[in-house]
Motif scaffolding. Structure first.
Motif, PDB file in Angstrom:
ATOM      1  N   GLY A 103       0.812  -1.205   0.000  1.00  0.00           N
ATOM      2  CA  GLY A 103       0.000   0.000   0.000  1.00  0.00           C
ATOM      3  C   GLY A 103       0.849   1.261   0.000  1.00  0.00           C
ATOM      4  N   ILE A 104       0.193   2.395  -0.123  1.00  0.00           N
ATOM      5  CA  ILE A 104       0.872   3.679  -0.262  1.00  0.00           C
ATOM      6  C   ILE A 104       1.155   4.285   1.107  1.00  0.00           C
ATOM      7  CG2 ILE A 104       0.762   5.982  -1.282  1.00  0.00           C
ATOM      8  CD1 ILE A 104       0.819   3.678  -3.326  1.00  0.00           C
ATOM      9  N   LYS A 105       2.408   4.637   1.355  1.00  0.00           N
ATOM     10  CA  LYS A 105       2.800   5.302   2.598  1.00  0.00           C
ATOM     11  C   LYS A 105       2.731   6.813   2.458  1.00  0.00           C
ATOM     12  CE  LYS A 105       6.557   5.625   5.981  1.00  0.00           C
ATOM     13  NZ  LYS A 105       7.915   5.136   6.339  1.00  0.00           N
ATOM     14  N   LYS A 106       3.252   7.346   1.350  1.00  0.00           N
ATOM     15  CA  LYS A 106       3.226   8.792   1.154  1.00  0.00           C
ATOM     16  C   LYS A 106       3.276   9.116  -0.334  1.00  0.00           C
ATOM     17  CE  LYS A 106       8.234   9.616   1.547  1.00  0.00           C
ATOM     18  NZ  LYS A 106       9.293  10.383   2.241  1.00  0.00           N
ATOM     19  N   VAL A 107       2.842  10.327  -0.657  1.00  0.00           N
ATOM     20  CA  VAL A 107       2.910  10.865  -2.012  1.00  0.00           C
ATOM     21  C   VAL A 107       3.644  12.193  -1.932  1.00  0.00           C
ATOM     22  CG1 VAL A 107       1.588  11.739  -3.984  1.00  0.00           C
ATOM     23  CG2 VAL A 107       0.788   9.721  -2.735  1.00  0.00           C
ATOM     24  N   GLU A 108       4.512  12.441  -2.912  1.00  0.00           N
ATOM     25  CA  GLU A 108       5.267  13.685  -2.958  1.00  0.00           C
ATOM     26  C   GLU A 108       5.095  14.361  -4.306  1.00  0.00           C
ATOM     27  OE1 GLU A 108       9.269  12.977  -0.535  1.00  0.00           O
ATOM     28  OE2 GLU A 108       8.801  11.338  -1.928  1.00  0.00           O
ATOM     29  N   VAL A 109       5.220  15.689  -4.295  1.00  0.00           N
ATOM     30  CA  VAL A 109       5.058  16.498  -5.496  1.00  0.00           C
ATOM     31  C   VAL A 109       6.307  17.352  -5.676  1.00  0.00           C
ATOM     32  CG1 VAL A 109       3.659  18.272  -6.634  1.00  0.00           C
ATOM     33  CG2 VAL A 109       2.558  16.565  -5.162  1.00  0.00           C
ATOM     34  N   SER A 110       6.736  17.501  -6.930  1.00  0.00           N
ATOM     35  CA  SER A 110       7.850  18.383  -7.251  1.00  0.00           C
ATOM     36  C   SER A 110       7.418  19.359  -8.335  1.00  0.00           C
ATOM     37  CB  SER A 110       9.065  17.586  -7.737  1.00  0.00           C
ATOM     38  OG  SER A 110      10.117  18.461  -8.135  1.00  0.00           O
ATOM     39  N   VAL A 111       7.842  20.609  -8.211  1.00  0.00           N
ATOM     40  CA  VAL A 111       7.555  21.626  -9.235  1.00  0.00           C
ATOM     41  C   VAL A 111       8.852  22.236  -9.758  1.00  0.00           C
ATOM     42  CG1 VAL A 111       5.221  22.155  -8.479  1.00  0.00           C
ATOM     43  CG2 VAL A 111       7.141  23.313  -7.372  1.00  0.00           C
ATOM     44  N   ASP A 112       9.979  21.559  -9.486  1.00  0.00           N
ATOM     45  CA  ASP A 112      11.266  22.059  -9.975  1.00  0.00           C
ATOM     46  C   ASP A 112      12.081  20.932 -10.608  1.00  0.00           C
ATOM     47  OD1 ASP A 112      11.990  20.612  -7.734  1.00  0.00           O
ATOM     48  OD2 ASP A 112      12.800  22.318  -6.616  1.00  0.00           O
ATOM     49  N   TYR A 113      11.394  20.122 -11.418  1.00  0.00           N
ATOM     50  CA  TYR A 113      12.022  19.042 -12.175  1.00  0.00           C
ATOM     51  C   TYR A 113      12.704  18.006 -11.284  1.00  0.00           C
ATOM     52  CZ  TYR A 113      11.178  22.550 -15.741  1.00  0.00           C
ATOM     53  OH  TYR A 113      10.580  23.496 -16.540  1.00  0.00           O
ATOM     54  N   GLY A 114      12.132  17.785 -10.088  1.00  0.00           N
ATOM     55  CA  GLY A 114      12.636  16.753  -9.203  1.00  0.00           C
ATOM     56  C   GLY A 114      13.797  17.162  -8.335  1.00  0.00           C
ATOM     57  N   GLU A 115      14.137  18.453  -8.332  1.00  0.00           N
ATOM     58  CA  GLU A 115      15.222  18.920  -7.467  1.00  0.00           C
ATOM     59  C   GLU A 115      14.808  18.863  -5.992  1.00  0.00           C
ATOM     60  OE1 GLU A 115      18.373  19.734  -8.266  1.00  0.00           O
ATOM     61  OE2 GLU A 115      17.881  19.046 -10.289  1.00  0.00           O
ATOM     62  N   SER A 116      13.549  19.178  -5.720  1.00  0.00           N
ATOM     63  CA  SER A 116      13.031  19.101  -4.353  1.00  0.00           C
ATOM     64  C   SER A 116      11.639  18.491  -4.393  1.00  0.00           C
ATOM     65  CB  SER A 116      12.989  20.484  -3.702  1.00  0.00           C
ATOM     66  OG  SER A 116      12.113  21.356  -4.415  1.00  0.00           O
ATOM     67  N   TRP A 117      11.255  17.861  -3.276  1.00  0.00           N
ATOM     68  CA  TRP A 117       9.974  17.173  -3.198  1.00  0.00           C
ATOM     69  C   TRP A 117       9.222  17.642  -1.952  1.00  0.00           C
ATOM     70  CZ3 TRP A 117       8.134  14.094  -7.042  1.00  0.00           C
ATOM     71  CH2 TRP A 117       9.055  13.689  -8.012  1.00  0.00           C
ATOM     72  N   HIS A 118       7.893  17.716  -2.080  1.00  0.00           N
ATOM     73  CA  HIS A 118       7.038  18.175  -0.996  1.00  0.00           C
ATOM     74  C   HIS A 118       5.986  17.101  -0.719  1.00  0.00           C
ATOM     75  CE1 HIS A 118       8.753  22.161  -1.828  1.00  0.00           C
ATOM     76  NE2 HIS A 118       8.606  21.826  -3.109  1.00  0.00           N
ATOM     77  N   GLU A 119       5.867  16.705   0.541  1.00  0.00           N
ATOM     78  CA  GLU A 119       4.922  15.641   0.874  1.00  0.00           C
ATOM     79  C   GLU A 119       3.491  16.143   0.807  1.00  0.00           C
ATOM     80  OE1 GLU A 119       4.073  12.197   4.258  1.00  0.00           O
ATOM     81  OE2 GLU A 119       5.966  13.342   4.264  1.00  0.00           O
TER      82      GLU A 119
END
Length: 331
Positions: free
Chosen positions: A248-264
């Motif tokens: 199952g899924i533990k967490k989902v992350e989003v990036s808006v800088d081509y994967g340089e940083s991720w936000h949960e």
């Protein structure tokens, strides 16, 4: 660097669930328009896919035949006889094998039915039976390993979201085969035959004979090429699903800088690993015009995290990131 453009796909619902953003609003908040908007997909919005037209069966004349390598053959079953057995209620997500990234062909429902193994135990299973073959009224046929057929989570469903199974979704009964794409969840079943082997409809055409669901994350909002306003707040939302293969899924992350940083992201709706999770994340859009890409990835409870172009991992691979391109504009 940007990702290859050929894998950039939007997640537009097959049922036409498109929620345009009010980009002309004079305040700094874009309306929160989640997609998927509910944990359970309404029947009329659930994706529909089959080899031909839906089949309308007369339940008064319909019978389910269980044949082949059985120990104790029994007369064909009426729907009333199946419904008289011990019922099972379960939430399940179904996903099409043909839409792996940014899919429009995925939905989640609450189903009611009976365990397939309870039926097969009535007939007995001969030792040389290796597969259960499902023959359907529309001419479709597929097989699953006998071990899967005897799995307590494999269900013959006759109800969907507290309603009799709709015609488009397989009335009077369909299979719910956990962990597998829709090709292994046949509809309008009329015969279950136990056999030593079987070449299924799609396998004859070169498709994956196992059809395990791969770990994937979908961005529902915004849509690709959406225009978003500088300085405003945008709720990025979507779904993630691994069909339980990685716990199952533990967490989902989003990036808006081509994967340089991720936000949960916040997982705001979930059930068991056999159902998708729904997530959302608030993006403060920068005060600059131009293009931006949104990436989304999931991490499972076993520690598997999606990679940009997918990942080879046991027991089931992962899909690469879903990405959405947006255009940042002035109000």
């Amino acid at each position: 660097m940007k990702r290859r453009t050929f894998i950039k796909l939007s997640a537009i619902s097959a049922a036409g669930m498109i929620y345009p953003l009010n980009l002309q609003a004079q305040n700094d908040e874009i309306p929160i328009l989640l997609k998927p908007k509910t944990l359970i997909t309404p029947n009329e919005e659930f994706y529909i896919l089959q080899i031909g037209d839906p089949v309308k069966l007369d339940v008064a004349n319909w019978r389910l035949v269980i044949s082949g390598l059985v120990e104790k053959p029994m007369p064909p079953l009426k729907l009333e006889q199946i419904k008289a057995m011990e019922p099972v209620e379960t939430m399940r997500t179904l996903k099409c094998i043909g839409d792996p990234i940014g899919t429009e062909q995925m939905g989640n429902a609450k189903w009611k039915g009976v365990r397939l193994r309870d039926l097969l135990q009535k007939t007995g299973v001969k030792q040389n039976a290796k597969v259960a073959v499902f023959q359907c009224a529309d001419g479709y046929h597929t097989a699953i390993p006998i071990e899967d057929a005897l799995n307590e989570k494999t269900i013959l469903a006759y109800q969907m979201n507290q309603q009799p199974l709709p015609v488009e979704h397989g009335f009077p009964v369909r299979l719910l085969n956990p962990g597998h794409y829709g090709t292994k969840n046949p509809k309008w079943i009329v015969n279950i035959q136990l056999a030593t082997e079987h070449e299924s409809y799609w396998e004859k055409r070169g498709w994956d004979p196992v059809a395990n669901v791969k770990l994937a994350t979908v961005i529902g909002t915004p849509s690709t090429d959406e225009e978003v306003v500088t300085g405003s707040n945008l709720t990025v939302s979507g779904a993630a699903f691994d069909a339980g293969h990685h716990g199952g899924i533990k967490k989902v992350e989003v990036s808006v800088d081509y994967g340089e940083s991720w936000h949960e992201a916040e997982i705001w709706a979930k059930d068991t690993p056999l159902a998708w999770v729904l997530w959302k994340w608030n993006w403060k859009i920068p005060n600059r015009k131009g293009n931006a890409e949104i990436y989304a990835r999931a991490t499972t409870n076993t520690g598997v995290t999606q990679e940009e172009f997918g990942l080879k991992v046991e027991p089931v691979d992962t899909i690469g990131y879903h990405t959405v391109d947006v255009k940042i504009v002035n109000p």
